[in-house]
Motif scaffolding. Structure first.
Motif, short mmCIF file in Angstrom:
data_model
loop_
_atom_site.label_atom_id
_atom_site.label_comp_id
_atom_site.label_asym_id
_atom_site.label_seq_id
_atom_site.Cartn_x
_atom_site.Cartn_y
_atom_site.Cartn_z
N HIS A 214 11.98 52.10 -24.25
CA HIS A 214 12.28 51.45 -24.62
C HIS A 214 14.14 51.99 -25.03
O HIS A 214 14.97 51.06 -24.82
CB HIS A 214 12.21 50.66 -25.84
N ALA A 215 14.28 52.88 -25.77
CA ALA A 215 15.61 52.74 -26.41
C ALA A 215 16.98 53.64 -24.58
O ALA A 215 17.50 53.11 -24.66
CB ALA A 215 15.56 54.07 -27.13
N LEU A 216 16.15 54.11 -24.36
CA LEU A 216 16.75 54.93 -22.93
C LEU A 216 17.04 54.03 -22.15
O LEU A 216 18.74 53.60 -21.67
CB LEU A 216 15.91 55.98 -22.42
N ILE A 217 15.92 53.16 -21.95
CA ILE A 217 16.94 51.61 -21.03
C ILE A 217 17.27 50.77 -21.45
O ILE A 217 18.89 50.12 -20.93
CB ILE A 217 15.66 50.71 -20.44
N SER A 218 17.71 51.18 -23.43
CA SER A 218 18.24 49.93 -23.71
C SER A 218 19.56 50.50 -24.02
O SER A 218 20.66 49.42 -23.44
CB SER A 218 18.07 49.19 -25.38
N GLU A 219 20.24 51.62 -23.88
CA GLU A 219 21.42 52.40 -24.17
C GLU A 219 22.09 52.32 -22.70
O GLU A 219 23.30 52.57 -22.47
CB GLU A 219 20.91 54.00 -24.56
N ALA A 220 20.77 52.29 -21.46
CA ALA A 220 21.77 52.53 -20.28
C ALA A 220 22.07 50.70 -19.51
O ALA A 220 23.19 51.12 -19.29
CB ALA A 220 20.69 52.42 -19.39
N LEU A 221 22.28 49.55 -21.29
CA LEU A 221 22.75 48.67 -20.59
C LEU A 221 24.47 48.77 -20.74
O LEU A 221 25.06 48.34 -20.26
CB LEU A 221 22.04 47.46 -21.68
N TYR A 222 25.00 49.80 -21.93
CA TYR A 222 25.85 50.02 -22.36
C TYR A 222 26.37 51.03 -21.60
O TYR A 222 28.28 51.06 -21.00
CB TYR A 222 25.85 49.43 -23.76
N LEU A 223 25.68 52.12 -21.33
CA LEU A 223 26.43 53.37 -20.40
C LEU A 223 26.53 53.70 -19.42
O LEU A 223 26.89 54.43 -19.21
CB LEU A 223 25.32 54.51 -22.07
N GLY A 224 25.45 52.73 -18.65
CA GLY A 224 25.21 53.35 -17.32
C GLY A 224 24.06 53.96 -17.34
O GLY A 224 23.53 55.04 -17.90
N LEU A 225 22.73 53.31 -16.54
CA LEU A 225 21.79 54.32 -16.73
C LEU A 225 21.65 56.75 -15.89
O LEU A 225 21.25 57.58 -16.69
CB LEU A 225 20.66 53.73 -14.74
N GLU A 226 23.08 56.21 -15.19
CA GLU A 226 23.04 57.77 -14.81
C GLU A 226 24.00 58.76 -15.96
O GLU A 226 23.15 59.98 -16.77
CB GLU A 226 23.98 57.96 -13.50
N ASN A 227 24.41 58.05 -17.21
CA ASN A 227 24.97 58.21 -17.55
C ASN A 227 24.20 58.55 -19.03
O ASN A 227 23.81 59.72 -19.34
CB ASN A 227 26.02 57.86 -18.54
N THR A 228 23.02 57.65 -19.73
CA THR A 228 22.24 57.93 -20.19
C THR A 228 21.36 58.58 -20.41
O THR A 228 20.96 59.55 -21.30
CB THR A 228 21.69 56.13 -20.65
#
Length: 241
Positions: A214-228
């Protein structure tokens, strides 16, 4: 080094909200591996509201890293896991109506049930991890069942992290020490994030794997999936001893 397994349930939830195949769950899983994750986790529920049983079957031949299937060991789930034969199955106690996992097993009260299920999976070459609260008694119960690992339910740590991280992590250190004393491998997951992961991994002895969705996918909305994914891997590298 602690491995990062990414739970892709939230990607499936987004796909299912509109029908069709956008986002493509299989492509996302392959990309997450390519970005550096060392495992993929799925949690198929009976109503298939996010991960579908067909997804689990489709993912197995595509993945190059470790596949972890978690869920309540009902008859259909057991049949699926024995068919797919992932590297690891994580047994969780939540019923079909649960929004998300919200407690660990009482491994003492459920010893007979879990022992039989664990032995069945192990006979098919599947490593068994049991989801437990940070309670040494429950860890010791998992060892008596014959599990290979326990996964510590980390919501209490995540909730208490900002107020007093030392107090929040203390019971998890104790539970980790109990796991080591019992000869159990140690995983952890639930509400771990970029904010609280590094401190947790640095303080928990013998931590083999974290499962984060949950946290990783949510953070990827802001940071991008690869970067996250890469940021999570860096958090874990920072704790190498």
């Amino acid at each position: 080094m602690t491995k990062l397994s990414v739970n892709i349930n939230k990607i499936a939830t987004l796909r299912n909200s509109r029908g069709g195949n956008t986002p493509d769950l299989l492509e996302a899983a392959r990309n997450i591996e390519r970005f550096g994750a060392q495992g993929i986790t799925v949690h198929p529920r009976p109503d298939e509201r996010h991960i579908r049983y067909a997804d689990v079957r489709a993912l197995k031949p595509l993945l190059a890293t470790e596949f972890n299937i978690e869920g309540y060991p009902g008859e259909r789930f057991i049949e699926l896991v024995n068919e797919v034969r992932p590297a690891q199955v994580t047994l969780v106690p939540d019923g079909p109506d649960a929004i998300t996992s919200n407690a660990g097993w009482d491994t003492l009260k459920n010893k007979d049930l879990l022992t039989e299920i664990t032995q069945g999976f192990q006979q098919n070459g599947i490593r068994v991890s049991i989801f437990v609260d940070a309670d040494p008694r429950m860890v010791e119960g998992a060892a008596q069942i014959g599990a290979d690992r326990v996964e510590l339910y980390t919501e209490a740590y995540a909730t208490g992290y900002r107020n007093n991280r030392e107090a929040a992590i203390a019971p998890f250190v104790t539970a980790a020490e109990a796991a080591a004393a019992c000869g159990l491998g140690l995983n952890a997951g639930h509400d771990l994030s970029l904010e609280n992961l590094e401190y947790f991994a640095a303080r928990i002895p013998g931590l083999l794997e974290v499962s984060i969705g949950h946290a990783l996918i949510s953070e990827a909305l802001y940071l991008g999936l690869e970067n996250t994914v890469r940021l999570y891997r860096q958090k874990l590298r920072n704790t190498e001893r």
